[in-house]
Write a protein that holds these residues in place. Structure first.
Motif, PDB file in Angstrom:
ATOM      1  N   LYS A 274      45.001  32.202  46.889  1.00 52.40           N
ATOM      2  CA  LYS A 274      44.875  30.735  46.958  1.00 52.40           C
ATOM      3  C   LYS A 274      46.438  30.048  46.888  1.00 52.40           C
ATOM      4  CE  LYS A 274      40.100  30.353  45.558  1.00 52.40           C
ATOM      5  NZ  LYS A 274      39.154  29.200  44.851  1.00 52.40           N
ATOM      6  N   GLU A 275      47.088  30.773  46.076  1.00 51.96           N
ATOM      7  CA  GLU A 275      48.402  30.096  46.278  1.00 51.96           C
ATOM      8  C   GLU A 275      49.168  30.466  47.387  1.00 51.96           C
ATOM      9  OE1 GLU A 275      49.818  27.853  43.567  1.00 51.96           O
ATOM     10  OE2 GLU A 275      47.778  28.035  42.900  1.00 51.96           O
ATOM     11  N   GLU A 276      49.285  31.458  47.927  1.00 53.93           N
ATOM     12  CA  GLU A 276      49.846  31.808  49.405  1.00 53.93           C
ATOM     13  C   GLU A 276      49.107  30.787  50.170  1.00 53.93           C
ATOM     14  OE1 GLU A 276      50.584  36.269  50.401  1.00 53.93           O
ATOM     15  OE2 GLU A 276      49.457  36.443  48.513  1.00 53.93           O
ATOM     16  N   ALA A 277      47.915  30.739  50.275  1.00 53.90           N
ATOM     17  CA  ALA A 277      47.073  29.844  51.147  1.00 53.90           C
ATOM     18  C   ALA A 277      47.660  28.286  51.155  1.00 53.90           C
ATOM     19  CB  ALA A 277      45.519  29.937  50.884  1.00 53.90           C
ATOM     20  N   LYS A 278      47.846  28.049  50.117  1.00 57.10           N
ATOM     21  CA  LYS A 278      48.273  26.491  49.698  1.00 57.10           C
ATOM     22  C   LYS A 278      49.846  26.377  50.134  1.00 57.10           C
ATOM     23  CE  LYS A 278      47.690  25.100  45.564  1.00 57.10           C
ATOM     24  NZ  LYS A 278      47.844  25.127  43.910  1.00 57.10           N
ATOM     25  N   ARG A 292      43.053  19.659  59.618  1.00 55.44           N
ATOM     26  CA  ARG A 292      42.498  21.011  59.226  1.00 55.44           C
ATOM     27  C   ARG A 292      43.061  21.587  57.956  1.00 55.44           C
ATOM     28  NH1 ARG A 292      42.011  24.170  64.784  1.00 55.44           N
ATOM     29  NH2 ARG A 292      41.973  21.712  65.515  1.00 55.44           N
ATOM     30  N   PHE A 293      44.500  21.601  57.940  1.00 53.86           N
ATOM     31  CA  PHE A 293      45.418  22.247  57.107  1.00 53.86           C
ATOM     32  C   PHE A 293      45.019  21.473  55.838  1.00 53.86           C
ATOM     33  CE2 PHE A 293      47.799  23.293  61.320  1.00 53.86           C
ATOM     34  CZ  PHE A 293      47.444  24.459  61.151  1.00 53.86           C
ATOM     35  N   TYR A 294      45.218  20.173  55.801  1.00 49.95           N
ATOM     36  CA  TYR A 294      44.802  19.602  54.505  1.00 49.95           C
ATOM     37  C   TYR A 294      43.556  19.976  53.991  1.00 49.95           C
ATOM     38  CZ  TYR A 294      43.089  15.667  51.652  1.00 49.95           C
ATOM     39  OH  TYR A 294      42.481  15.005  50.829  1.00 49.95           O
ATOM     40  N   HIS A 295      42.375  19.975  54.670  1.00 49.62           N
ATOM     41  CA  HIS A 295      41.130  20.217  54.307  1.00 49.62           C
ATOM     42  C   HIS A 295      41.313  21.768  53.692  1.00 49.62           C
ATOM     43  CE1 HIS A 295      39.252  16.704  55.555  1.00 49.62           C
ATOM     44  NE2 HIS A 295      39.596  17.043  56.677  1.00 49.62           N
ATOM     45  N   LEU A 296      42.012  22.779  54.331  1.00 51.61           N
ATOM     46  CA  LEU A 296      42.090  23.999  53.848  1.00 51.61           C
ATOM     47  C   LEU A 296      42.808  24.040  52.440  1.00 51.61           C
ATOM     48  CD1 LEU A 296      42.733  25.943  57.210  1.00 51.61           C
ATOM     49  CD2 LEU A 296      40.920  26.368  55.621  1.00 51.61           C
ATOM     50  N   ALA A 300      41.518  25.450  48.770  1.00 52.93           N
ATOM     51  CA  ALA A 300      42.156  26.270  47.778  1.00 52.93           C
ATOM     52  C   ALA A 300      42.691  25.886  46.571  1.00 52.93           C
ATOM     53  CB  ALA A 300      43.272  27.021  48.566  1.00 52.93           C
ATOM     54  N   ALA A 301      42.995  24.660  46.526  1.00 58.69           N
ATOM     55  CA  ALA A 301      43.551  23.908  45.151  1.00 58.69           C
ATOM     56  C   ALA A 301      42.599  23.342  44.406  1.00 58.69           C
ATOM     57  CB  ALA A 301      44.355  22.634  45.847  1.00 58.69           C
ATOM     58  N   GLU A 302      43.181  22.631  43.397  1.00 57.18           N
ATOM     59  CA  GLU A 302      42.259  22.174  42.212  1.00 57.18           C
ATOM     60  C   GLU A 302      41.275  21.130  42.915  1.00 57.18           C
ATOM     61  OE1 GLU A 302      45.492  21.597  42.524  1.00 57.18           O
ATOM     62  OE2 GLU A 302      46.473  23.156  41.133  1.00 57.18           O
ATOM     63  N   ILE A 303      39.799  21.130  42.034  1.00 55.96           N
ATOM     64  CA  ILE A 303      39.010  20.313  42.388  1.00 55.96           C
ATOM     65  C   ILE A 303      39.386  18.939  41.940  1.00 55.96           C
ATOM     66  CG2 ILE A 303      36.344  19.896  42.245  1.00 55.96           C
ATOM     67  CD1 ILE A 303      36.359  22.993  41.908  1.00 55.96           C
ATOM     68  N   ASP A 304      38.639  17.991  42.769  1.00 53.61           N
ATOM     69  CA  ASP A 304      38.874  16.464  42.094  1.00 53.61           C
ATOM     70  C   ASP A 304      40.374  16.119  41.925  1.00 53.61           C
ATOM     71  OD1 ASP A 304      36.172  16.259  42.206  1.00 53.61           O
ATOM     72  OD2 ASP A 304      36.080  17.065  39.743  1.00 53.61           O
ATOM     73  N   VAL A 305      40.985  16.593  42.814  1.00 52.32           N
ATOM     74  CA  VAL A 305      42.724  15.842  42.732  1.00 52.32           C
ATOM     75  C   VAL A 305      42.811  15.558  44.193  1.00 52.32           C
ATOM     76  CG1 VAL A 305      45.074  16.694  42.432  1.00 52.32           C
ATOM     77  CG2 VAL A 305      43.485  17.656  41.021  1.00 52.32           C
TER      78      VAL A 305
END
Length: 339
Positions: A274-278, A292-296, A300-305
């Motif tokens: 996930k870190e590489e994905a972000k 779409r890159f924002y949604h991806l 991969a990132a923290e929820i509710d942020v």
């Protein structure tokens, strides 16, 4: 078409057989269209329907009348009613005859419509039903001799040019994977890799695609993308990453491609990286401010942020147009989520 009310439908259902027959006779007494619909739609045998279709087609083929843009729609509607639909109706009863006639009509279509303005596109409805009649006639024969059906199918699709191999997405279940696999092999043997790869995607033949990839036979970036999607569908995201990395090694400019980046990030996420994905989301968004890159990234990132401010800053750095487009996309997504 005016439908009956519930009350009228109930009244009709309560009528006796004799009453219904008398009503039918009354309706067709002075109504030629109703009489023709009754006879052609319900009272002819399959052989009689076939004969009527052949006669109507021959009559139309001899006609010298020109159908302009405004007449063409009515012309093809009439062909659908008098030729294509009846042919579909007898495809399972007289499969060989229906197959022969539908193939004849498809392959002669260019000559048959030489006096018709086809620019409105209304011909496609008629032609699609002819195609349906052909496929259903093949389905009715495939248990007799699958090899023969395969050969006949390939002979037609090789000559027919209005619809490509995409038609097999619709008829995959009808024809069966075994027949489509042999058709694919025929394309491959005739040095037609685009068609062979396309059919392999439709039947999800990963073994064939793996062979083609290993032999460096993919012709276009879409071949890689389709193969990668199937790999991820098969939960083989590690293999998907290997294919994408190989594609990048062959073509460095591919990393600017939105679809390549999207698939690469999805594969990283599925691999748990996930870190590489972000990080790759940020890089890809910097090249192309695609939402779409924002949604991806949010996947991969923290929820509710709320990560949109960081992406909006990048978009603003790229210029007014990217920032406005990104902000509009985000607002539209939020609005749709609230509905």
């Amino acid at each position: 078409m005016v439908s009956l009310t519930k009350k009228q439908t109930a009244q009709l259902s309560d009528m006796s057989h004799d009453e219904l027959v008398n009503i039918i006779h009354d309706l067709i007494q002075d109504n030629k269209q109703a009489r023709t619909t009754l006879v052609n739609g319900y009272l002819l045998s399959a052989a009689e329907v076939l004969k009527a279709v052949e006669k109507e087609y021959a009559r139309r083929a001899r006609s010298k009348r020109f159908y302009d843009y405004y007449d063409a729609d009515a012309f093809f509607d009439e062909l659908t009613r008098s030729i294509a639909n009846p042919l579909v109706g007898i495809a399972h009863e007289l499969p060989e005859q229906a197959e022969s006639l539908s193939v004849k009509m498809m392959l002669e279509f260019e000559r048959f419509t030489r006096n018709v303005d086809t620019s409105s596109g209304s011909w496609m409805g008629y032609y699609t039903i002819l195609l349906d009649a052909w496929m259903k006639s093949l389905e009715a024969q495939k248990n007799n001799d699958p090899a023969s059906i395969t050969k006949k199918t390939f002979t037609v699709v090789e000559r027919e040019f209005y619809f490509g191999i995409e038609i097999f997405k619709k008829y995959r279940t009808l024809l069966g994977t075994d027949i489509l696999r042999v058709i694919r092999d025929m394309y491959y043997q005739k040095k037609l890799p685009r068609e062979a790869f396309g059919l392999s995607i439709i039947i999800k033949d990963l073994d064939f695609l793996a062979m083609a990839f290993k032999n460096d036979e993919f012709c276009h970036s879409t071949d890689y993308f389709d193969y990668v999607r199937l790999l991820m569908e098969d939960l083989r995201s590690d293999d998907a990453l290997a294919v994408l990395n190989s594609q990048r090694a062959d073509d460095e400019e591919i990393t600017d491609n939105i679809i390549w980046n999207e698939l690469f990030i999805q594969a990283l996420i599925e691999e748990g990286r996930k870190e590489e994905a972000k990080a790759h989301c940020i890089i890809a968004f910097t090249f192309q401010c695609d939402t779409r890159f924002y949604h991806l990234y949010t996947k991969a990132a923290e929820i509710d942020v709320d990560h949109s401010p960081a992406f909006l800053k990048i978009a603003k750095d790229r210029g007014l147009a990217p920032s406005v487009c990104f902000a509009s996309d985000i607002e539209r997504c939020i609005s749709s989520d609230l509905i």
